[in-house]
Design an enzyme around this catalytic site. Structure first.
Site, PDB file in Angstrom:
ATOM      1  N   TYR A  66      38.687  44.582 -27.094  1.00  0.00           N
ATOM      2  CA  TYR A  66      37.611  43.675 -26.694  1.00  0.00           C
ATOM      3  C   TYR A  66      36.837  43.193 -27.917  1.00  0.00           C
ATOM      4  CZ  TYR A  66      33.557  41.994 -24.014  1.00  0.00           C
ATOM      5  OH  TYR A  66      32.565  41.222 -23.470  1.00  0.00           O
ATOM      6  N   SER A 121      29.644  39.047 -27.364  1.00  0.00           N
ATOM      7  CA  SER A 121      29.065  40.383 -27.273  1.00  0.00           C
ATOM      8  C   SER A 121      28.691  40.879 -28.661  1.00  0.00           C
ATOM      9  CB  SER A 121      30.093  41.342 -26.638  1.00  0.00           C
ATOM     10  OG  SER A 121      29.695  42.685 -26.781  1.00  0.00           O
TER      11      SER A 121
END
Length: 239
Positions: free
Chosen positions: A162, A147
């Site tokens: 995350y 990501s």
């Protein structure tokens, strides 16, 4: 059922969303795809859906946080295929439900769970399935789904657990790429963008088809010499 396909892929977290779409696109390109999922019911449903469309998809029960589950999946895989061309580490979790929760208040227990799924799991899967990747006739390809939140160039104080897990996954990608120099196995990570998945939400600006595009390109078309890199939209992205 044994697969006689010359091209074989394994996708983790393939029961829904991006993993399922990547599996579908690889099937459409002639791969037999082992769709790994820790949820047996939804995993089988996803496989049946692709099989009904005429593709060769095989369910593989795997919890990437459980070493025994991974080894059991390895044993099942070994009964059905003799090599692996593409491994997509897609399974991941996002426990930072509030993006504005600072690292100052990050739950260490949540961070440990996130790291176990998003980093340690992919490492174990690569290590265990390496013997099959080494048997790929045209060269193995390992693709780690990441990501923009893991990019140090763009990182802010949001989704800390995350983000940390994906930055670590970038480092893992570089480590494996360096360790496999001369082994004819490429290792890369891909930022699919903000995709309309359960994690991304319905307001995301990319469809599943768009989100899977660069991963499938790396799996099927990109030169094997392209390794140890971070990609978005078929171009290198800043770490």
């Amino acid at each position: 059922m044994n697969t006689n396909h010359e091209k074989v892929a394994l996708v983790t977290g393939a029961n829904r969303g991006l993993g399922k779409e990547i599996s579908k696109q690889l099937c459409a390109k002639g791969y037999a795809v082992f769709m790994a999922s820790r949820d047996i019911e939804t995993g089988r449903e996803a496989v049946f859906e692709l099989c009904d469309q005429g593709y060769e998809a095989i369910f593989l029960h795997m919890d990437v946080t459980d070493p025994v589950s991974i080894k059991n999946a390895y044993g099942t895989f070994s009964q059905k295929a003799d090599h692996l061309d593409v491994l997509v580490n897609n399974a991941a979790i996002l426990e930072d439900t509030d993006r504005y929760v600072s690292i100052l208040r990050l739950s260490i227990e949540s961070l440990e769970r996130t790291m176990k799924t998003n980093l340690i799991g992919p490492i174990m899967v690569v290590q265990d399935f390496m013997p099959f990747l080494e048997k790929s006739k045209e060269g193995g390809r390992i693709i780690n789904m990441t990501s923009d939140l893991g990019s140090l160039a763009h990182m802010q104080d949001s989704y800390p657990g995350y983000s940390l897990s994906k930055t670590a996954l970038h480092a893992m990608t570089r480590q494996f790429a360096a360790a496999l120099v001369g082994k004819n196995i490429a290792v890369n990570c891909v930022n699919p963008g903000w995709v309309q998945t359960r994690m991304g939400g319905p307001g995301a600006n990319r469809s599943l088809e768009q989100g899977a595009e660069t991963t499938v390109w790396l799996a099927t078309e990109a030169p094997l010499q392209e390794t140890g890199k971070f990609w978005k939209d078929k171009r290198e992205a800043p770490w």
